[in-house]
Design a protein around this motif. Structure first.
Motif, mmCIF file in Angstrom:
data_model
loop_
_atom_site.group_PDB
_atom_site.id
_atom_site.type_symbol
_atom_site.label_atom_id
_atom_site.label_comp_id
_atom_site.label_asym_id
_atom_site.label_seq_id
_atom_site.Cartn_x
_atom_site.Cartn_y
_atom_site.Cartn_z
ATOM 1 N N TYR A 1 0.856 -1.187 0.000
ATOM 2 C CA TYR A 1 0.000 0.000 0.000
ATOM 3 C C TYR A 1 0.891 1.235 0.000
ATOM 4 O O TYR A 1 1.837 1.318 0.786
ATOM 5 C CB TYR A 1 -0.899 0.010 1.241
ATOM 6 N N LEU A 2 0.582 2.178 -0.879
ATOM 7 C CA LEU A 2 1.351 3.419 -0.957
ATOM 8 C C LEU A 2 0.422 4.612 -0.703
ATOM 9 O O LEU A 2 -0.545 4.824 -1.445
ATOM 10 C CB LEU A 2 2.004 3.556 -2.334
ATOM 11 N N TYR A 3 0.726 5.356 0.350
ATOM 12 C CA TYR A 3 -0.107 6.497 0.751
ATOM 13 C C TYR A 3 0.590 7.813 0.417
ATOM 14 O O TYR A 3 1.811 7.868 0.339
ATOM 15 C CB TYR A 3 -0.329 6.486 2.274
ATOM 16 N N SER A 4 -0.195 8.849 0.296
ATOM 17 C CA SER A 4 0.333 10.207 0.209
ATOM 18 C C SER A 4 0.041 10.908 1.527
ATOM 19 O O SER A 4 -1.124 11.162 1.857
ATOM 20 C CB SER A 4 -0.342 10.963 -0.937
ATOM 21 N N LYS A 5 1.096 11.216 2.253
ATOM 22 C CA LYS A 5 0.899 11.950 3.513
ATOM 23 C C LYS A 5 0.298 13.334 3.258
ATOM 24 O O LYS A 5 -0.638 13.741 3.963
ATOM 25 C CB LYS A 5 2.225 12.057 4.276
ATOM 26 N N PRO A 6 0.785 14.082 2.238
ATOM 27 C CA PRO A 6 0.170 15.397 2.004
ATOM 28 C C PRO A 6 -1.324 15.316 1.700
ATOM 29 O O PRO A 6 -2.092 16.203 2.074
ATOM 30 C CB PRO A 6 0.931 15.948 0.791
ATOM 31 N N ASN B 1 -8.916 8.123 -0.598
ATOM 32 C CA ASN B 1 -8.252 8.570 -1.830
ATOM 33 C C ASN B 1 -6.768 8.872 -1.634
ATOM 34 O O ASN B 1 -6.118 9.353 -2.546
ATOM 35 C CB ASN B 1 -8.977 9.798 -2.404
ATOM 36 N N THR B 2 -6.234 8.607 -0.448
ATOM 37 C CA THR B 2 -4.815 8.917 -0.200
ATOM 38 C C THR B 2 -3.899 7.759 -0.547
ATOM 39 O O THR B 2 -2.699 7.836 -0.317
ATOM 40 C CB THR B 2 -4.562 9.267 1.284
ATOM 41 N N CYS B 3 -4.433 6.676 -1.112
ATOM 42 C CA CYS B 3 -3.639 5.450 -1.212
ATOM 43 C C CYS B 3 -3.931 4.646 -2.467
ATOM 44 O O CYS B 3 -5.063 4.626 -2.950
ATOM 45 C CB CYS B 3 -3.940 4.590 0.014
ATOM 46 N N CYS B 4 -2.888 3.995 -2.967
ATOM 47 C CA CYS B 4 -3.047 2.982 -4.016
ATOM 48 C C CYS B 4 -2.515 1.656 -3.507
ATOM 49 O O CYS B 4 -1.527 1.614 -2.755
ATOM 50 C CB CYS B 4 -2.227 3.355 -5.247
ATOM 51 N N PHE B 5 -3.145 0.585 -3.937
ATOM 52 C CA PHE B 5 -2.612 -0.755 -3.679
ATOM 53 C C PHE B 5 -1.790 -1.127 -4.912
ATOM 54 O O PHE B 5 -2.321 -1.169 -6.019
ATOM 55 C CB PHE B 5 -3.781 -1.719 -3.458
ATOM 56 N N VAL B 6 -0.492 -1.342 -4.716
ATOM 57 C CA VAL B 6 0.435 -1.503 -5.846
ATOM 58 C C VAL B 6 0.793 -2.981 -6.028
ATOM 59 O O VAL B 6 1.205 -3.648 -5.074
ATOM 60 C CB VAL B 6 1.721 -0.677 -5.625
ATOM 61 N N ASN B 7 0.598 -3.465 -7.246
ATOM 62 C CA ASN B 7 0.792 -4.881 -7.560
ATOM 63 C C ASN B 7 1.730 -5.052 -8.739
ATOM 64 O O ASN B 7 1.954 -4.120 -9.500
ATOM 65 C CB ASN B 7 -0.549 -5.504 -7.973
ATOM 66 N N GLU C 1 3.096 -1.210 4.237
ATOM 67 C CA GLU C 1 2.536 0.099 3.872
ATOM 68 C C GLU C 1 3.659 1.131 3.858
ATOM 69 O O GLU C 1 4.515 1.134 4.750
ATOM 70 C CB GLU C 1 1.476 0.524 4.903
ATOM 71 N N TYR C 2 3.632 1.977 2.874
ATOM 72 C CA TYR C 2 4.611 3.069 2.772
ATOM 73 C C TYR C 2 3.849 4.357 2.556
ATOM 74 O O TYR C 2 2.735 4.341 2.051
ATOM 75 C CB TYR C 2 5.547 2.840 1.585
ATOM 76 N N TRP C 3 4.480 5.451 2.908
ATOM 77 C CA TRP C 3 3.870 6.707 2.481
ATOM 78 C C TRP C 3 4.894 7.623 1.864
ATOM 79 O O TRP C 3 6.097 7.514 2.126
ATOM 80 C CB TRP C 3 3.054 7.384 3.569
ATOM 81 N N VAL C 4 4.408 8.503 1.015
ATOM 82 C CA VAL C 4 5.227 9.518 0.377
ATOM 83 C C VAL C 4 4.996 10.788 1.175
ATOM 84 O O VAL C 4 3.857 11.173 1.416
ATOM 85 C CB VAL C 4 4.772 9.724 -1.082
ATOM 86 N N CYS C 5 6.081 11.389 1.634
ATOM 87 C CA CYS C 5 5.890 12.606 2.420
ATOM 88 C C CYS C 5 6.907 13.665 2.038
ATOM 89 O O CYS C 5 7.851 13.409 1.318
ATOM 90 C CB CYS C 5 5.904 12.293 3.905
ATOM 91 N N PHE C 6 6.692 14.808 2.560
ATOM 92 C CA PHE C 6 7.387 16.013 2.160
ATOM 93 C C PHE C 6 8.498 16.307 3.161
ATOM 94 O O PHE C 6 8.256 16.344 4.351
ATOM 95 C CB PHE C 6 6.350 17.128 2.249
ATOM 96 N N LEU C 7 9.697 16.523 2.682
ATOM 97 C CA LEU C 7 10.782 16.948 3.570
ATOM 98 C C LEU C 7 11.077 18.405 3.287
ATOM 99 O O LEU C 7 11.142 18.804 2.137
ATOM 100 C CB LEU C 7 12.047 16.161 3.262
ATOM 101 N N ASP C 8 11.266 19.189 4.313
ATOM 102 C CA ASP C 8 11.555 20.592 4.008
ATOM 103 C C ASP C 8 13.061 20.842 3.909
ATOM 104 O O ASP C 8 13.500 21.933 3.642
ATOM 105 C CB ASP C 8 10.896 21.543 5.008
ATOM 106 N N PHE C 9 13.865 19.790 4.100
ATOM 107 C CA PHE C 9 15.305 19.954 3.935
ATOM 108 C C PHE C 9 15.872 18.673 3.349
ATOM 109 O O PHE C 9 15.639 17.595 3.864
ATOM 110 C CB PHE C 9 15.955 20.246 5.288
ATOM 111 N N ASP C 10 16.587 18.794 2.245
ATOM 112 C CA ASP C 10 17.171 17.622 1.616
ATOM 113 C C ASP C 10 18.602 17.478 2.114
ATOM 114 O O ASP C 10 19.487 18.253 1.739
ATOM 115 C CB ASP C 10 17.110 17.800 0.094
#
Ligand code: LLP
Length: 419
Positions: free
Chosen positions: A33-38, A286-292, A394-403
């Motif tokens: 499962y892949l989520y979008s934190k934003p 709607n924040t997530c896709c199930f990836v296969n 489960e994973y999520w994609v999130c925003f970092l304010d510093f790389d």
């Protein structure tokens, strides 16, 4: 409606600017499962904006998705929680939810769980005669007065699949209006154990017409007027959850949180009530896709099948409710691939094991990615280990304010394992 997973011009599917293909290559090779934190944040903000000017609690329905990291994020955004089991209550407490912004629901709450709820000061919904009896016992054991709401069954048809309809008169949930007086008298007879603070209803799930909520709220405020007329000082109206989402991705305009709140706003204000809402799906689906991954393509008789590694074990909604969840390929198909009508199926040994039926899709390459959209609600939380499949990560994609790599403050997305 915005979808945080979008196909871009290069033919790849992206989540908030990150290629889903790249995520697939970076993580373990199994369905996930892949989520979008934003997107979770945006969904909560939409409710908060809609609720402006009202005293309210957003009680997130934990049953929709109980991932601990997601729960903590929702709590940080200011949500309360709606619980239907002792373990959901324990998890909510561990995630730091304020118990006085939590509601304990259910038609079969157990005494030991009610004792914990009483100790912690959680709102408890009374669902039946025996439930009231148990709540009184729990209050005595805990030595605490419990703030209770009456869960009223308003007999409003939510116009949804029968398995997710709850507010019609023959359902197992709530109290019918003809029994209301009995419950008011009973509550009155336990002044040391119970404090009646409000009324609750929940009509069902995947509701796509706000009129349905308005009808129910109108019935509920009438009950509240009657209850107040008997001297009860009640201040909460809980209208439950149930707002549907755009599963079909056809661009149909569906009611937003604002539409929902606006239909009940005046009723709530005119009675000077605090509004509790209990969204699950509309906050997280709607924040997530199930990836296969595609294992292969085959044809039998007149049917074409795309066989993937995920199945009804990880995502049961299509099998259980005949639910539609949109399916899409993660990468451009091979150039010679023709579009056909496919059933998308898993490897589980029964014919109920499908994720989608009769989908127009280009024939995908073996090993390529395929997603099932809108998988954030009632997917992972209903996953099983049938056929000894593993519950997916489960994973999520999130925003970092510093790389930290480039030592710049350019925004970047990272993948975080959420279990
Ligand atoms: N409050 C109560 C009392 C509920 O029973 C439910 C959901 C909610 C709130 C949250 O409803 P939502 O906003 O998520 O619609 N497994 C089914 C859905 C079952 C819903 C059960 N109750 C599905 O996958 O569609």
């Amino acid at each position: 409606f915005d979808h945080c997973f979008t196909k871009q011009d290069d033919g790849y599917l992206y989540c908030e600017g990150l290629k889903v293909q790249d995520v697939m290559e970076a993580v373990e090779k199994r369905p996930f499962y892949l989520y979008s934190k934003p997107q979770i944040t945006r969904n909560v903000e939409a409710y908060k904006d809609a609720l402006e000017g009202l005293n309210s609690i957003i009680g997130y329905a934990i049953k929709a998705n109980n991932n601990f990291v997601i729960l903590k994020h929702l709590r940080e955004l200011g949500c309360g929680a709606v619980l239907v089991s002792g373990n959901e209550l324990r998890l909510a407490l561990a995630a730091g939810f304020d118990p006085t912004r939590c509601v304990f629901n259910g038609n079969g709450k157990l005494l030991e769980d009610l004792v914990l709820a009483a100790q912690e000061g959680v709102f408890v919904n009374i669902d039946s005669e025996f439930d009231l009896d148990n709540i009184v016992s729990a209050a005595r054991i805990a030595g605490k007065k419990v703030n209770v709401l009456l869960r009223i069954n308003p007999d409003v048809d939510p116009q949804v699949h029968p398995y997710v309809a709850t507010g019609n008169k023959n359902s197992k949930f709530g109290i019918r209006n003809e029994k209301l007086q009995w419950f008011l008298d009973a509550v009155k007879s336990y002044p040391d154990e119970l404090k009646l603070v409000g009324a609750h209803c929940h009509l069902g799930s995947t509701i796509t017409k706000v009129d349905i909520f308005r009808d129910a709220a109108a019935i509920m405020v009438k009950f509240i007027d009657e209850i107040r007329a008997q001297g009860f000082d009640i201040s909460y109206l809980n209208i439950g959850g149930g707002l549907g989402i755009d599963y079909y991705h056809t661009g149909t305009v569906l009611p937003t949180p604002r539409d929902l709140i606006d239909t009940v706003r005046e009723l709530v204000k005119s009675r000077n009530l605090n509004l509790i809402i209990e969204p699950g799906r509309s906050l997280i689906a709607n924040t997530c896709c199930f990836v296969n991954r595609v294992t292969g393509v085959k044809t039998n008789g007149t049917k074409n099948f795309i066989v993937i590694d995920g199945s009804m074990a990880e995502l049961i909604r299509p099998s259980l409710y005949d639910a539609y969840q949109h399916i899409e390929l993660v990468s451009p198909p091979p150039s010679d691939s023709a579009v056909s009508t496919f059933d998308v199926v898993g490897p589980v040994c029964e014919s109920a094991d499908f994720l989608g039926k009769n989908r127009e899709l280009p024939a995908p390459a073996r090993g390529s990615g395929l997603v099932v959209h809108d998988a954030g609600a009632y997917c992972m939380s209903m996953a099983s280990t049938y056929n000894l499949k593993m519950r997916p990560p489960e994973y999520w994609v999130c925003f970092l304010d510093f790389d930290f790599c480039s030592q710049t403050n350019k925004f970047q997305f990272v993948i975080i394992k959420t279990f």
